[in-house]
Design a protein around this motif. Structure first.
Motif, PDB file in Angstrom:
ATOM      1  N   ARG A  27       0.811  -1.214   0.000  1.00  0.00           N
ATOM      2  CA  ARG A  27       0.000   0.000   0.000  1.00  0.00           C
ATOM      3  C   ARG A  27       0.850   1.272   0.000  1.00  0.00           C
ATOM      4  NH1 ARG A  27      -5.705  -1.086  -0.012  1.00  0.00           N
ATOM      5  NH2 ARG A  27      -5.678  -3.328  -0.304  1.00  0.00           N
ATOM      6  N   GLY A  28       2.155   1.134   0.144  1.00  0.00           N
ATOM      7  CA  GLY A  28       3.044   2.279   0.069  1.00  0.00           C
ATOM      8  C   GLY A  28       2.981   2.946  -1.297  1.00  0.00           C
ATOM      9  N   LEU A  29       2.618   2.189  -2.316  1.00  0.00           N
ATOM     10  CA  LEU A  29       2.456   2.730  -3.664  1.00  0.00           C
ATOM     11  C   LEU A  29       1.306   3.722  -3.717  1.00  0.00           C
ATOM     12  CD1 LEU A  29       3.065   2.636  -6.746  1.00  0.00           C
ATOM     13  CD2 LEU A  29       1.488   0.716  -6.877  1.00  0.00           C
ATOM     14  N   LEU A  30       0.406   3.650  -2.754  1.00  0.00           N
ATOM     15  CA  LEU A  30      -0.812   4.459  -2.792  1.00  0.00           C
ATOM     16  C   LEU A  30      -0.830   5.571  -1.757  1.00  0.00           C
ATOM     17  CD1 LEU A  30      -3.253   1.488  -3.273  1.00  0.00           C
ATOM     18  CD2 LEU A  30      -2.318   2.998  -5.011  1.00  0.00           C
ATOM     19  N   ASP A  31       0.315   6.014  -1.313  1.00  0.00           N
ATOM     20  CA  ASP A  31       0.381   7.128  -0.366  1.00  0.00           C
ATOM     21  C   ASP A  31       0.032   8.419  -1.098  1.00  0.00           C
ATOM     22  OD1 ASP A  31       0.950   9.072   1.499  1.00  0.00           O
ATOM     23  OD2 ASP A  31       2.959   8.334   1.955  1.00  0.00           O
ATOM     24  N   PRO A  32      -1.057   9.087  -0.685  1.00  0.00           N
ATOM     25  CA  PRO A  32      -1.478  10.301  -1.392  1.00  0.00           C
ATOM     26  C   PRO A  32      -0.413  11.391  -1.435  1.00  0.00           C
ATOM     27  CG  PRO A  32      -3.028   9.752   0.370  1.00  0.00           C
ATOM     28  CD  PRO A  32      -1.929   8.759   0.414  1.00  0.00           C
ATOM     29  N   GLU A  33       0.493  11.380  -0.483  1.00  0.00           N
ATOM     30  CA  GLU A  33       1.569  12.381  -0.457  1.00  0.00           C
ATOM     31  C   GLU A  33       2.534  12.210  -1.630  1.00  0.00           C
ATOM     32  OE1 GLU A  33       1.715  14.915   1.726  1.00  0.00           O
ATOM     33  OE2 GLU A  33      -0.121  14.195   2.675  1.00  0.00           O
ATOM     34  N   ASP A  34       2.511  11.027  -2.258  1.00  0.00           N
ATOM     35  CA  ASP A  34       3.408  10.748  -3.381  1.00  0.00           C
ATOM     36  C   ASP A  34       2.821  11.140  -4.729  1.00  0.00           C
ATOM     37  OD1 ASP A  34       5.267   9.724  -1.631  1.00  0.00           O
ATOM     38  OD2 ASP A  34       4.651   7.640  -1.926  1.00  0.00           O
ATOM     39  N   TYR A  35       1.647  11.736  -4.716  1.00  0.00           N
ATOM     40  CA  TYR A  35       0.966  12.114  -5.951  1.00  0.00           C
ATOM     41  C   TYR A  35       0.729  13.617  -5.966  1.00  0.00           C
ATOM     42  CZ  TYR A  35       0.180   7.159  -6.600  1.00  0.00           C
ATOM     43  OH  TYR A  35       0.365   5.815  -6.764  1.00  0.00           O
ATOM     44  N   ASN A  36       0.814  14.197  -7.153  1.00  0.00           N
ATOM     45  CA  ASN A  36       0.590  15.619  -7.335  1.00  0.00           C
ATOM     46  C   ASN A  36      -0.882  15.827  -7.696  1.00  0.00           C
ATOM     47  OD1 ASN A  36       0.495  18.280  -8.319  1.00  0.00           O
ATOM     48  ND2 ASN A  36       2.625  18.153  -9.003  1.00  0.00           N
ATOM     49  N   LEU A  37      -1.532  16.768  -7.037  1.00  0.00           N
ATOM     50  CA  LEU A  37      -2.944  17.033  -7.328  1.00  0.00           C
ATOM     51  C   LEU A  37      -3.168  17.499  -8.767  1.00  0.00           C
ATOM     52  CD1 LEU A  37      -4.475  18.616  -4.097  1.00  0.00           C
ATOM     53  CD2 LEU A  37      -4.967  16.399  -5.122  1.00  0.00           C
TER      54      LEU A  37
END
Length: 73
Positions: A27-37
């Motif tokens: 689930r580390g792949l899905l950390d929202p902090e790793d994505y740009n809005l």
């Protein structure tokens, strides 16, 4: 919940549900902090496709994971 508006909370909801649909163990792949809005619309489009499709083959799930990796920061 209106997922049309880009927000960190909506992104978190979408990524959590994508993890369930794609049966992601890491689930580390899905950390929202790793994505740009700024990429929210791309992620939302993937989410909509997966929800519409329902059950995915292993190859389809892998393709969606590859696309998620491309939009990560």
């Amino acid at each position: 919940m209106n997922l049309e508006q880009p927000s960190l909370e909506n992104l978190k909801t979408i990524l959590t549900e994508l993890g369930q649909y794609l049966n992601i163990a890491n689930r580390g792949l899905l950390d929202p902090e790793d994505y740009n809005l700024e990429k929210y619309s791309d992620i939302k489009a993937m989410y909509d496709m997966i929800k519409q499709k329902g059950n995915l083959t292993a190859l389809e799930a892998q393709a969606f994971l590859d696309e998620l990796r491309k939009v990560r920061v």
